[in-house]
Structure formats: structure tokens, C-alpha cells
Scaffold this active site. Structure first.
Site, PDB file in Angstrom:
ATOM      1  N   CYS A  59       0.836  -1.183   0.000  1.00 43.40           N
ATOM      2  CA  CYS A  59       0.000   0.000   0.000  1.00 43.40           C
ATOM      3  C   CYS A  59       0.880   1.246   0.000  1.00 43.40           C
ATOM      4  O   CYS A  59       1.923   1.280   0.643  1.00 43.40           O
ATOM      5  CB  CYS A  59      -0.953   0.096   1.178  1.00 43.40           C
ATOM      6  N   ARG A 116       3.488   0.039  -5.205  1.00 43.93           N
ATOM      7  CA  ARG A 116       3.334  -0.605  -3.896  1.00 43.93           C
ATOM      8  C   ARG A 116       2.033  -1.401  -3.783  1.00 43.93           C
ATOM      9  O   ARG A 116       1.842  -2.165  -2.841  1.00 43.93           O
ATOM     10  CB  ARG A 116       3.366   0.453  -2.794  1.00 43.93           C
ATOM     11  N   TRP A 122      -2.843  -2.604  -1.743  1.00 45.56           N
ATOM     12  CA  TRP A 122      -2.633  -4.026  -1.990  1.00 45.56           C
ATOM     13  C   TRP A 122      -3.452  -4.732  -0.922  1.00 45.56           C
ATOM     14  O   TRP A 122      -3.148  -4.629   0.266  1.00 45.56           O
ATOM     15  CB  TRP A 122      -1.153  -4.389  -1.875  1.00 45.56           C
ATOM     16  N   ASN A 131      -1.542   1.415   5.949  1.00 47.01           N
ATOM     17  CA  ASN A 131      -0.688   0.383   5.375  1.00 47.01           C
ATOM     18  C   ASN A 131      -0.332  -0.575   6.508  1.00 47.01           C
ATOM     19  O   ASN A 131       0.173  -0.126   7.531  1.00 47.01           O
ATOM     20  CB  ASN A 131       0.586   1.030   4.806  1.00 47.01           C
ATOM     21  N   GLY A 132      -0.598  -1.864   6.330  1.00 47.18           N
ATOM     22  CA  GLY A 132      -0.260  -2.830   7.378  1.00 47.18           C
ATOM     23  C   GLY A 132      -1.470  -3.645   7.779  1.00 47.18           C
ATOM     24  O   GLY A 132      -2.465  -3.722   7.041  1.00 47.18           O
ATOM     25  N   GLU A 180      16.335 -17.678 -10.048  1.00 43.42           N
ATOM     26  CA  GLU A 180      15.957 -16.290 -10.312  1.00 43.42           C
ATOM     27  C   GLU A 180      15.297 -16.171 -11.699  1.00 43.42           C
ATOM     28  O   GLU A 180      14.306 -15.463 -11.863  1.00 43.42           O
ATOM     29  CB  GLU A 180      17.206 -15.394 -10.200  1.00 43.42           C
ATOM     30  N   LYS A 198      11.461 -14.818 -12.223  1.00 45.75           N
ATOM     31  CA  LYS A 198      11.129 -13.700 -13.110  1.00 45.75           C
ATOM     32  C   LYS A 198      10.010 -14.119 -14.068  1.00 45.75           C
ATOM     33  O   LYS A 198       9.085 -13.360 -14.346  1.00 45.75           O
ATOM     34  CB  LYS A 198      12.352 -13.250 -13.918  1.00 45.75           C
ATOM     35  N   GLU A 219       6.566 -14.462 -12.221  1.00 48.45           N
ATOM     36  CA  GLU A 219       5.897 -13.231 -11.796  1.00 48.45           C
ATOM     37  C   GLU A 219       5.522 -12.330 -12.960  1.00 48.45           C
ATOM     38  O   GLU A 219       4.566 -11.580 -12.862  1.00 48.45           O
ATOM     39  CB  GLU A 219       6.708 -12.477 -10.735  1.00 48.45           C
ATOM     40  N   HIS A 277      16.993 -36.959 -10.165  1.00 52.42           N
ATOM     41  CA  HIS A 277      16.337 -37.505  -8.968  1.00 52.42           C
ATOM     42  C   HIS A 277      14.836 -37.236  -8.973  1.00 52.42           C
ATOM     43  O   HIS A 277      14.192 -37.288  -7.937  1.00 52.42           O
ATOM     44  CB  HIS A 277      17.002 -36.931  -7.715  1.00 52.42           C
ATOM     45  N   LYS A 335       5.289  -4.258  -4.758  1.00 59.38           N
ATOM     46  CA  LYS A 335       6.746  -4.141  -4.722  1.00 59.38           C
ATOM     47  C   LYS A 335       7.322  -4.521  -3.367  1.00 59.38           C
ATOM     48  O   LYS A 335       8.290  -5.256  -3.287  1.00 59.38           O
ATOM     49  CB  LYS A 335       7.130  -2.701  -5.082  1.00 59.38           C
TER      50      LYS A 335
HETATM   51  O1  M6R Z   1      12.451  -5.483  -0.937  1.00 58.52           O
HETATM   52  P1  M6R Z   1      12.991  -6.863  -0.801  1.00 58.52           P
HETATM   53  O2  M6R Z   1      14.305  -7.043  -1.516  1.00 58.52           O
HETATM   54  O3  M6R Z   1      13.093  -7.321   0.622  1.00 58.52           O
HETATM   55  O4  M6R Z   1      11.927  -7.787  -1.503  1.00 58.52           O
HETATM   56  C1  M6R Z   1      12.045  -9.176  -1.483  1.00 58.52           C
HETATM   57  C2  M6R Z   1      11.101  -9.818  -2.474  1.00 58.52           C
HETATM   58  O5  M6R Z   1       9.779  -9.511  -2.158  1.00 58.52           O
HETATM   59  C3  M6R Z   1      11.390  -9.379  -3.899  1.00 58.52           C
HETATM   60  O6  M6R Z   1      12.714  -9.653  -4.267  1.00 58.52           O
HETATM   61  C4  M6R Z   1      10.439 -10.097  -4.887  1.00 58.52           C
HETATM   62  O7  M6R Z   1      10.712 -11.458  -4.893  1.00 58.52           O
HETATM   63  C5  M6R Z   1      10.559  -9.501  -6.292  1.00 58.52           C
HETATM   64  N1  M6R Z   1       9.256  -9.169  -6.802  1.00 58.52           N
HETATM   65  C6  M6R Z   1      11.149 -10.432  -7.280  1.00 58.52           C
HETATM   66  O8  M6R Z   1      11.280  -9.848  -8.533  1.00 58.52           O
END
Ligand code: M6R
Length: 615
Positions: free
Chosen positions: A2, A27, A75, A101-102, A484, A488, A491, A507, A610
Site C-alpha cells: 500500500c 506498492r 494491496w 498500510n499494514g 531467479e 522472473k 511473476e 532424482h 513491490k
Molecule cells: O524489498 P525486498 O528485496 O526485501 O523484496 C524481497 C522480495 O519480495 C522481492 O525480491 C520479490 O521477490 C521480487 N518481486 C522479485 O522480482
């Protein structure tokens, strides 16, 4: 998650708040809303979905002009993302508006209490109780800041709140526990936001609120207290980037801009780390060398992409320092009762510095007596503030939800910490450190080289838009790179993607491979650890024999893999440990292009935000 904005000053509050929300939409983008104080009253509008929907609504039904206002981009946690649950939330008389927020953990009890007293709550959210409680407190104490303090003392959980009251038309009040809240100080105006990006176009002078603080904003200044009403200290700081850093700069998406910025970001993170005597100095590390010399275990905690950076750091730390190192998902860490003591160094890696899982992990570590070093990109955020030491990455603001430049700079910072530990403990000599730093210094140019050769990768991605599954394989530091790459793709392209340690394939997971399935393989450099290289070449042959379409990322000139690569992506030669810095880039480009080809929103993928400020 948020995004929250508040404004009081001479400008149109609506314009300032909407501009701020635009910068904070990363956010959360489930709904958006605003409230302004005008003509002795309060006017609010909110809409489900992206900010564009709110814009449309405001164009059809304009709000009266005012100079005090608040806004929110959501969010969703409690309640579906619809108009009713969107913020701001108002009391029954429509005199108080609040954004949040929270999570307020005791909202069910508070709600029952309010209902018993005759309040009518309209939404499914935890936030709405705050508007009603504020209205009640205000009617007895007659002051919004005091009402906020009284209410905060009753709330459990993590919350950042910003509120206005029609009876105090030139005041905005905010409260912070856990989730971030920064104040922007202008000339005759003041701002409140979850992130400085919201007000950077107006001022670069900011104050970071501390834990359990309440701030009152007026045109002529701000007052900060704790929840009891005692005057409190909040940290002033200057924002060292400007509004253009938070713009797309001619790119279609923030993600494309952020991928392109990686050479600069990597170079900036390295900048000034070597002193005139050629020694590595990390001046933000405030843990004495004597303590670092006694460290007998390193634990890295992080989430998502930052976790993958931490997985790679484990290889560097153990190799260069010979200290045992574990990398753990922050969300799992404290629940398994980890063994920690004063000789444990915990490294918390986070772009945003506000990921709740990572924050909770570091708090747990400190309670057990461990020292915590944060690797973070966001100055003034909670994780570095609560750590014993911090090493900032200098990636600049990362707006796209999918992390790119933050990852590369986290890697650089992790390598620096590993080298520093090695230097302090004597397992790495100065000349060895300098040799690695020299190799690291070349990475920026090598990333540029990779970026200049990405058209075939984009073309390949477009051709795979109809695929259901892509697998990613790697060994050693190539394994986290594979993870990674898969993250990517999940998401951004919403495809089934999985990363595996190539040796583990036999395995079980090899059963997934079927005719024509794309499998991306990250091949380690052929020099140095040639066993590793030879093993992965065998793995490529194994999957190819089962029909996989191989997409091979390998060092330029590595002819041994050419016969087995249906698509070859060449990357510049690097030492094995540093290869993730160049090998990850094609995977970022690949996922971004696939998302575009599938018609997905690149910067704001569905269901995500984010920064994840709830556990
Ligand atoms: O702000 P942070 O680095 O702590 O965030 C961690 C993850 O939420 C963040 O890396 C998330 O996995 C990304 N969307 C990946 O692209």
C-alpha cells in the site's frame, strides 16, 4: 504494501496527492482513493482497480479544491479489492478520513466494540475501525494528533496511518509502527508518504519517522511525538536522487529502464569501496573488526530475488572466508528456532528495507544476541535502521515490481561483505581482495556488452509466448541464477517455470521434460572449475535426449556446448563466482519480453506489490 500520501500547503492537495500516488502505485494497485478538506468539510472518492479508474471517476465527479489531503493505493489484505474496501475510510459522520498500510491484528475485537456502541461499519477492512476510533477520541480530546496517539495505543499489529479531520482543515496526522512513513519538508508545505518518491518533485529534504511515532503536519512545520505524547526524535535526511530517477526516461516500462541501468548501478555500488592504500573499506559497517574476527557462523536472511542473491553470497562467503554460511528464507527463519548467539553474523538482504519477513527475522536474530548487517537499497527504511550495520547498494529507486538492478547490486554488496570479512579475518590478503575488486570493476562493462546483444533473446522469447512451462537449470552459483530466471518468468509471464540444481534433475524432475519443452541451462565458465562445467554439459545432453529444446547461456567461445544448444546465448568470460552478474541479465530480458508478448502488465504484475510489508 500500500502507498500512502498526505499533503498540507499552498498547492492543490488533490494534484499533489494524485501525483504522489502515481509514484507509489508500484506498492499496490488493487484500488486507489483520495480525501481532501475543503469548504469546512471533507470530500472523498475511491475506486477499485488501478489509479486510472480513480482518475476517470474524478474527471466525471470532481472534488472541491482544497489544500489538505490524503491518498492511498492499495494491496488488499483484509477484504476483497472493491470500491467499499478501498481507502480512505471515513467515520459515520464523514468528518474523519484515514488511510492505512499494514495489518491491525485486533480489529475484530475493536469492531465488535464499536458496533456495540452503535457505529455502523461498512467495509470488510481492518482500517475502518481506526476512522471510527479516531472520531470518538477526537470528540473527547478535540485534537487530531492526540486522538491518533490514543487510538494507536489500542492497536496491535503493524500499521502506518495517515488521517485528516474536517475540524482541523490545515493538519495531517500520521502514525508509524513498522511500515515506513517519511515526511517531506517544503517551503510552507509538508508531505507524508510511504516513500520519498511521492514528494521528490517538490522537496528533497525529508524526515524518517521512527517506530511508534506520531507526526503532525502543518504548513509551518511538523511535530513528532511518541504514542504517549512525549517529544520524539526523527532522523532528518537529504534525498540524493532527483525526480528524473523515478521516471521511465523514455522506456516503455520501468523494468526495461532498470535493466538498462544495471551497468551504472553495479559501478555505483562499487564506488569508493577501496581506500587510497588499496584496502577495502566499508564505512557503513559499524560492527567492530574485533567482533567480525570472532564470527563463527554467517546466516543470510532474505526473500524472493534477494534470497537468490543471498544463496549466491553463501558460495562467496564460504569460499573467501571459510566461515560456515547458511542462507535462509526470512519467512521460515524464526519459526524453526535457529541456533544463534553473539558470534553469529546475520546478513539481511532487502531492496526495499521494509519486507516484513526479513524484518522479523532480523529482530529475532538480535533478540538472540546475533549481530545484524543489512544490505539494502532504500535509505532510511526500517531494516537498516534496526540493524547493527548497513551496506547500502546504490541502485537508485527500483520501481518495477520485478527486481532487476537491485539483484545485481545486492550481489556486488554481498561480494564486498565477503571480501571484507576475508580481509578482516586474514583469510584474504589485500592483493587478493584487489584482484577480485578489479574483476568486479569490469562487470559493469560486461553487463553493457550483454545488454547490447539481447535482440536474439527477445526474438526467442516472443517465439515461446504460447508455451506452458519453461525449466531452468544451473549448478553451483548457476543454481540460484536458474531459480531467479524461473521467478522472473513466473511473476511476469505467469508461466509455470521452475529452477533446478542440474545435478538434482535425475532424482525426479527430469520426468517433467517432454518433447519441445524449453529448458534454459546456465553453464559455468569452462576454466577453473572444469568438473562443474563438464557435468552440466552432460546434463544438457541428458535433457536433449528426452526432447528438450535447450536454451544455453554460456561463456563466449565455449565451443563444447555449441553442439547441444538449440539456442545459444553468449555472455562475457568472468570468474565462476562472479558469473551470476552477467548470466542473470539475459533471463531478465527473456522474462520481460515474454510478459510483453503475452500481453501482461510488465511493471505491475497481477497479485503482487513491490514491497511486502505483511508476513
Ligand atoms: O524489498 P525486498 O528485496 O526485501 O523484496 C524481497 C522480495 O519480495 C522481492 O525480491 C520479490 O521477490 C521480487 N518481486 C522479485 O522480482
Amino acid at each position: 504494501m500500500c502507498g500512502i500520501v498526505g499533503y498540507v500547503g499552498g498547492q492543490s492537495a488533490l494534484d499533489v496527492v494524485i501525483a504522489g500516488l502515481q509514484r507509489l502505485e508500484y506498492r499496490g494497485y488493487d484500488s486507489a482513493g483520495v480525501a481532501v478538506l475543503a469548504d469546512g468539510g471533507l470530500a472523498a472518492t475511491k475506486r477499485e482497480g488501478k489509479l486510472a479508474n480513480l482518475h476517470k471517476r474524478l474527471a466525471e465527479h470532481p472534488l472541491p479544491a482544497g489544500h489538505t489531503g490524503i491518498g492511498h493505493t492499495r494491496w488488499a489484505t483484509h477484504g476483497a479489492p472493491n470500491d467499499v474496501n478501498a481507502h480512505p475510510h471515513l467515520d459515520n459522520a464523514g468528518r474523519v478520513a484515514v488511510v492505512h498500510n499494514g495489518i491491525i491484528e485486533n480489529f475484530t475485537e475493536l469492531r465488535a466494540e464499536l458496533t456495540d456502541r452503535g457505529h455502523e461499519l461498512l467495509s470488510e477492512t481492518d482500517t475502518e475501525v481506526v476512522a471510527h476510533l479516531l472520531a470518538e477520541s477526537f470528540s473527547s480530546c478535540g485534537e487530531l494528533a492526540e486522538a491518533m496517539r490514543q487510538v494507536c495505543r489500542r492497536l496491535d499489529g503493524a500499521f502506518t496511518l495517515v488521517a485528516v479531520h474536517a475540524d482541523e482543515p490545515e493538519t495531517v496526522v500520521g502514525a508509524r509502527r513498522n511500515s515506513p512513513l517519511v515526511v517531506g519538508l517544503g517551503d510552507g508545505e509538508a508531505f507524508l508518504a510511504s516513500d520519498v518518491a511521492a514528494f521528490i518533485a517538490y522537496t528533497r529534504e525529508a524526515i524518517e519517522l521512527g517506530q511508534d511515532q506520531v507526526v503532525e503536519l502543518r504548513r509551518d512545520g511538523v511535530t513528532v511525538t511518541d504514542f504517549e505524547g512525549n517529544t520524539a526524535e526523527a532522523r532528518p535526511f537529504h534525498v540524493d536522487w532527483d525526480a528524473s530517477a523515478a521516471e521511465k526516461g523514455g522506456y516503455d516500462y520501468f523494468m526495461l529502464k532498470e535493466i538498462a541501468e544495471q551497468p551504472r548501478a553495479v559501478a555505483d555500488t562499487l564506488l569508493g569501496r577501496i581506500d587510497t592504500a588499496g584496502e577495502l573499506t566499508l564505512d557503513e559497517v559499524r560492527i567492530p573488526d574485533s567482533v567480525l574476527r570472532e564470527v563463527d557462523k554467517v546466516v543470510i536472511v532474505a526473500c524472493g530475488t534477494a534470497f537468490h542473491a543471498g544463496m549466491i553470497a553463501k558460495y562467496a562467503i564460504e569460499h573467501w572466508t571459510r566461515i560456515p554460511c547458511e542462507t535462509e528464507l526470512a519467512s521460515e527463519f524464526r519459526y524453526r528456532d535457529p541456533i544463534l548467539d553473539s558470534r553469529t553474523l546475520v546478513i539481511a538482504v532487502s531492496q526495499s528495507g521494509e519486507t516484513m519477513d526479513t524484518l522479523m527475522a532480523l529482530r529475532h536474530a538480535r533478540e538472540q544476541g546475533a549481530r545484524v548487517l543489512a544490505i539494502c537499497n532504500t535509505n532510511g527504511s526500517t531494516i537498516p535502521r534496526e540493524s547493527d550495520a548497513v551496506l547500502y547498494t546504490h541502485a537508485g529507486p527500483e520501481v518495477a515490481v520485478a527486481s532487476t538492478k537491485a539483484f545485481l547490486t545486492q550481489l556486488v554488496a554481498c561480494y564486498l561483505v565477503a571480501l571484507y570479512l576475508g580481509q578482516v579475518r586474514g583469510s584474504k590478503w589485500g592483493d587478493e581482495v584487489i584482484a577480485v575488486i578489479r574483476e568486479l570493476s569490469q562487470i559493469a562493462t560486461q553487463v553493457e556488452e550483454v545488454l547490447a546483444t539481447m535482440e536474439p533473446v527477445r526474438e526467442l522469447a516472443r517465439g515461446l509466448a504460447d508455451q506452458d512451462t519453461v525449466l531452468f537449470l544451473g549448478r553451483h552459483v548457476g543454481y540460484p541464477v536458474a531459480l531467479e530466471g524461473a521467478l522472473k518468468l513466473k511473476e511476469l509471464a505467469y508461466m509455470h517455470a521452475e529452477g533446478f540444481a542440474a545435478g538434482e534433475l535425475k532424482h525426479g524432475p527430469i520426468a517433467l521434460v517432454e518433447d519441445g519443452m524449453p529448458v534454459v541451462v546456465v553453464v559455468p565458465p569452462p576454466r577453473g572449475r572444469s568438473v562443474l562445467h563438464d557435468k552440466i554439459v552432460s546434463n544438457i545432453q541428458e535433457i536433449r535426449a528426452r526432447g528438450a529444446r535447450t536454451i544455453v547461456i554460456a561463456e563466449r567461445g565455449d565451443d563444447t556446448v555449441t553442439p547441444y544448444a538449440d539456442h545459444l546465448v553468449e555472455i562475457p568470460p568472468t570468474p565462476t563466482l562472479l558469473q551470476p552478474l552477467v548470466a542473470t541479465v539475459p533471463l531478465q530480458v527473456f522474462a520481460c519480453e515474454l510478459a510483453t508478448a503475452r500481453g501482461n502488465e510488465v511493471d505491475q504484475p497481477r497479485n503482487l506489490a513491490k514491497s511486502v510489508t505483511v508476513e
